[in-house]
Every structure is written in structure tokens, then in C-alpha cells.
Motif scaffolding. Structure first.
Motif, PDB file in Angstrom:
ATOM      1  N   ARG A  16    -139.311 -62.611  -9.415  1.00 47.51           N
ATOM      2  CA  ARG A  16    -140.573 -61.998  -9.825  1.00 47.51           C
ATOM      3  C   ARG A  16    -141.190 -61.308  -8.614  1.00 47.51           C
ATOM      4  NH1 ARG A  16    -139.974 -65.933 -13.746  1.00 47.51           N
ATOM      5  NH2 ARG A  16    -140.758 -65.229 -15.767  1.00 47.51           N
ATOM      6  N   PHE A  17    -141.667 -60.090  -8.833  1.00 49.01           N
ATOM      7  CA  PHE A  17    -142.241 -59.286  -7.764  1.00 49.01           C
ATOM      8  C   PHE A  17    -143.221 -58.302  -8.406  1.00 49.01           C
ATOM      9  CE2 PHE A  17    -138.444 -57.320  -9.314  1.00 49.01           C
ATOM     10  CZ  PHE A  17    -138.676 -55.961  -9.301  1.00 49.01           C
ATOM     11  N   ALA A  18    -143.682 -57.313  -7.667  1.00 55.57           N
ATOM     12  CA  ALA A  18    -144.619 -56.335  -8.220  1.00 55.57           C
ATOM     13  C   ALA A  18    -144.304 -54.938  -7.698  1.00 55.57           C
ATOM     14  CB  ALA A  18    -146.053 -56.704  -7.863  1.00 55.57           C
ATOM     15  N   ASP A  19    -144.576 -53.964  -8.533  1.00 50.63           N
ATOM     16  CA  ASP A  19    -144.553 -52.566  -8.126  1.00 50.63           C
ATOM     17  C   ASP A  19    -145.969 -52.033  -8.226  1.00 50.63           C
ATOM     18  OD1 ASP A  19    -141.826 -52.381  -7.623  1.00 50.63           O
ATOM     19  OD2 ASP A  19    -141.353 -51.422  -9.536  1.00 50.63           O
ATOM     20  N   PHE A  67    -146.606 -56.441 -12.653  1.00 53.65           N
ATOM     21  CA  PHE A  67    -145.875 -57.661 -12.350  1.00 53.65           C
ATOM     22  C   PHE A  67    -144.550 -57.589 -13.103  1.00 53.65           C
ATOM     23  CE2 PHE A  67    -149.729 -60.668 -11.449  1.00 53.65           C
ATOM     24  CZ  PHE A  67    -150.036 -59.928 -10.326  1.00 53.65           C
ATOM     25  N   LEU A  68    -143.446 -57.813 -12.376  1.00 49.40           N
ATOM     26  CA  LEU A  68    -142.119 -57.641 -12.942  1.00 49.40           C
ATOM     27  C   LEU A  68    -141.276 -58.901 -12.834  1.00 49.40           C
ATOM     28  CD1 LEU A  68    -141.590 -54.221 -11.224  1.00 49.40           C
ATOM     29  CD2 LEU A  68    -141.713 -54.551 -13.694  1.00 49.40           C
ATOM     30  N   HIS A  69    -140.370 -59.038 -13.783  1.00 55.17           N
ATOM     31  CA  HIS A  69    -139.367 -60.093 -13.740  1.00 55.17           C
ATOM     32  C   HIS A  69    -138.012 -59.427 -13.901  1.00 55.17           C
ATOM     33  CE1 HIS A  69    -137.040 -63.546 -15.708  1.00 55.17           C
ATOM     34  NE2 HIS A  69    -137.069 -63.759 -14.415  1.00 55.17           N
ATOM     35  N   ALA A  70    -137.205 -59.507 -12.854  1.00 54.77           N
ATOM     36  CA  ALA A  70    -135.861 -58.943 -12.900  1.00 54.77           C
ATOM     37  C   ALA A  70    -134.859 -60.071 -13.099  1.00 54.77           C
ATOM     38  CB  ALA A  70    -135.552 -58.203 -11.608  1.00 54.77           C
ATOM     39  N   ARG A  71    -133.903 -59.837 -13.958  1.00 57.25           N
ATOM     40  CA  ARG A  71    -132.792 -60.776 -14.176  1.00 57.25           C
ATOM     41  C   ARG A  71    -131.560 -59.917 -14.429  1.00 57.25           C
ATOM     42  NH1 ARG A  71    -130.049 -63.744 -18.096  1.00 57.25           N
ATOM     43  NH2 ARG A  71    -129.422 -65.783 -17.337  1.00 57.25           N
ATOM     44  N   VAL A  72    -130.648 -59.939 -13.450  1.00 55.23           N
ATOM     45  CA  VAL A  72    -129.484 -59.067 -13.525  1.00 55.23           C
ATOM     46  C   VAL A  72    -128.218 -59.796 -13.079  1.00 55.23           C
ATOM     47  CG1 VAL A  72    -130.884 -56.997 -13.097  1.00 55.23           C
ATOM     48  CG2 VAL A  72    -129.743 -58.127 -11.191  1.00 55.23           C
ATOM     49  N   ARG A  73    -127.108 -59.265 -13.550  1.00 58.04           N
ATOM     50  CA  ARG A  73    -125.796 -59.667 -13.051  1.00 58.04           C
ATOM     51  C   ARG A  73    -125.238 -58.445 -12.348  1.00 58.04           C
ATOM     52  NH1 ARG A  73    -120.680 -59.119 -14.325  1.00 58.04           N
ATOM     53  NH2 ARG A  73    -121.065 -58.168 -16.360  1.00 58.04           N
ATOM     54  N   THR A  81    -142.928 -50.959  -3.880  1.00 56.49           N
ATOM     55  CA  THR A  81    -142.483 -52.276  -4.308  1.00 56.49           C
ATOM     56  C   THR A  81    -143.003 -53.314  -3.331  1.00 56.49           C
ATOM     57  OG1 THR A  81    -140.528 -51.433  -5.428  1.00 56.49           O
ATOM     58  CG2 THR A  81    -140.452 -53.734  -4.737  1.00 56.49           C
ATOM     59  N   PHE A  82    -143.443 -54.433  -3.875  1.00 56.06           N
ATOM     60  CA  PHE A  82    -143.973 -55.540  -3.080  1.00 56.06           C
ATOM     61  C   PHE A  82    -143.193 -56.805  -3.418  1.00 56.06           C
ATOM     62  CE2 PHE A  82    -147.359 -52.508  -3.795  1.00 56.06           C
ATOM     63  CZ  PHE A  82    -147.953 -52.383  -2.542  1.00 56.06           C
ATOM     64  N   ALA A  83    -142.681 -57.487  -2.394  1.00 58.21           N
ATOM     65  CA  ALA A  83    -141.957 -58.737  -2.617  1.00 58.21           C
ATOM     66  C   ALA A  83    -142.900 -59.816  -3.155  1.00 58.21           C
ATOM     67  CB  ALA A  83    -141.303 -59.206  -1.324  1.00 58.21           C
ATOM     68  N   GLU A  84    -144.138 -59.782  -2.720  1.00 54.41           N
ATOM     69  CA  GLU A  84    -145.146 -60.766  -3.141  1.00 54.41           C
ATOM     70  C   GLU A  84    -146.205 -60.077  -3.995  1.00 54.41           C
ATOM     71  OE1 GLU A  84    -144.754 -63.958  -2.569  1.00 54.41           O
ATOM     72  OE2 GLU A  84    -142.944 -63.568  -1.376  1.00 54.41           O
ATOM     73  N   ARG A  85    -146.470 -60.641  -5.138  1.00 56.58           N
ATOM     74  CA  ARG A  85    -147.459 -60.058  -6.051  1.00 56.58           C
ATOM     75  C   ARG A  85    -148.839 -59.970  -5.411  1.00 56.58           C
ATOM     76  NH1 ARG A  85    -145.747 -62.620 -11.939  1.00 56.58           N
ATOM     77  NH2 ARG A  85    -143.919 -61.296 -12.217  1.00 56.58           N
ATOM     78  N   ALA A  86    -149.198 -60.943  -4.588  1.00 61.31           N
ATOM     79  CA  ALA A  86    -150.519 -60.939  -3.932  1.00 61.31           C
ATOM     80  C   ALA A  86    -150.686 -59.714  -3.038  1.00 61.31           C
ATOM     81  CB  ALA A  86    -150.714 -62.224  -3.128  1.00 61.31           C
TER      82      ALA A  86
END
Length: 134
Positions: free
Chosen positions: A102-105, A85-91, A119-124
Motif C-alpha cells: 500500500r502506498f500513495a500517488d 491511496f493505492l493497493h498493488a498486488r502483482v505477480r 509516488t510516495f512510499a508512505e501515505r503520510a
């Protein structure tokens, strides 16, 4: 004496390498026949095969960042599969706005190497792919 990394340790190092933009280190635990799949909804959607193509895909995506991180929040292991489970925060470059989500790999390991990276857009979706009930 060489120590053997767990899948989780390998992935911790992988995401740390992405965050510091170290495109050589991201491939240290790639199997030569690695396959990378990004969903249609992502800017670099497609299927990439082999270390060079996967590295180029990650480099292209990471290259759009001016600054930021993609941080693991949780690792879930099911046999040879690992969901992160990932949280990306970028400029992004040429922008003053911060974006994120938030998404998942998902990763498949064979003989200690990453052979699949999805990569999955939805964690489920990632949990279903790995056969993990939460």
C-alpha cells in the motif's frame, strides 16, 4: 456534447488503463508538460518530463507484471491536488510469487489535465505534500 471529467473520474480511468495495460489511454488526461517523480526506493526511481517520457516510465513498470492490479482505495482532494491511496498486488514475470503493498500517488491538475504525478512510499508523506490533515 463533451462532458468535463472531474479529477477523480480522470484518475479512475487512469488506473483502469494501467490495470488493463493500455498505455495509450493512460495519457489521455496528461498535460503536455507533465512531470513524473518516483522516489529513490522504487525500481524506476527518477524524474520524467513530458508525455512520452512519463508513458515510457509507466510502461516499463507495468511491463514487469505477469498479472495483477494497482487499485485505488481512496481519493483525497485538496484544491488542485489529489492524493490516491493505492493497493498493488502483482505477480512479476518469471515469478510464481505474488507481491504487493500500500502506498500513495499524488497528482496536480491544471485546466483539467495532470501536470504532476508523484509516488510516495508512505501515505503520510503524500498527505503532507498535499496539505491534507487526516
Amino acid at each position: 456534447m463533451r462532458t468535463v471529467k472531474t479529477a477523480t473520474e480522470a484518475l479512475e480511468q487512469f488506473f483502469a488503463a494501467i490495470n488493463r495495460n493500455d498505455m495509450t489511454a493512460i495519457t489521455l488526461d496528461f498535460h503536455p508538460e507533465i512531470v513524473r517523480i518516483e522516489p529513490e526506493s522504487f525500481p524506476t526511481a527518477g524524474t520524467y518530463r513530458g508525455v512520452a517520457e512519463v508513458r515510457a516510465n509507466v510502461k516499463k513498470g507495468r511491463g514487469t507484471w505477469a498479472e495483477g492490479t494497482c487499485d485505488p482505495e481512496r481519493y483525497l482532494v485538496s484544491g488542485d491536488k489529489v492524493v490516491v491511496f493505492l493497493h498493488a498486488r502483482v505477480r512479476l514475470k518469471d515469478s510464481s510469487d505474488w507481491i504487493g503493498g500500500r502506498f500513495a500517488d499524488g497528482f496536480v491538475f491544471r485546466d483539467g489535465k495532470i501536470v504532476e504525478y508523484l509516488t510516495f512510499a508512505e501515505r503520510a508523506q503524500a498527505l503532507e505534500w498535499a496539505g491534507i490533515a487526516e
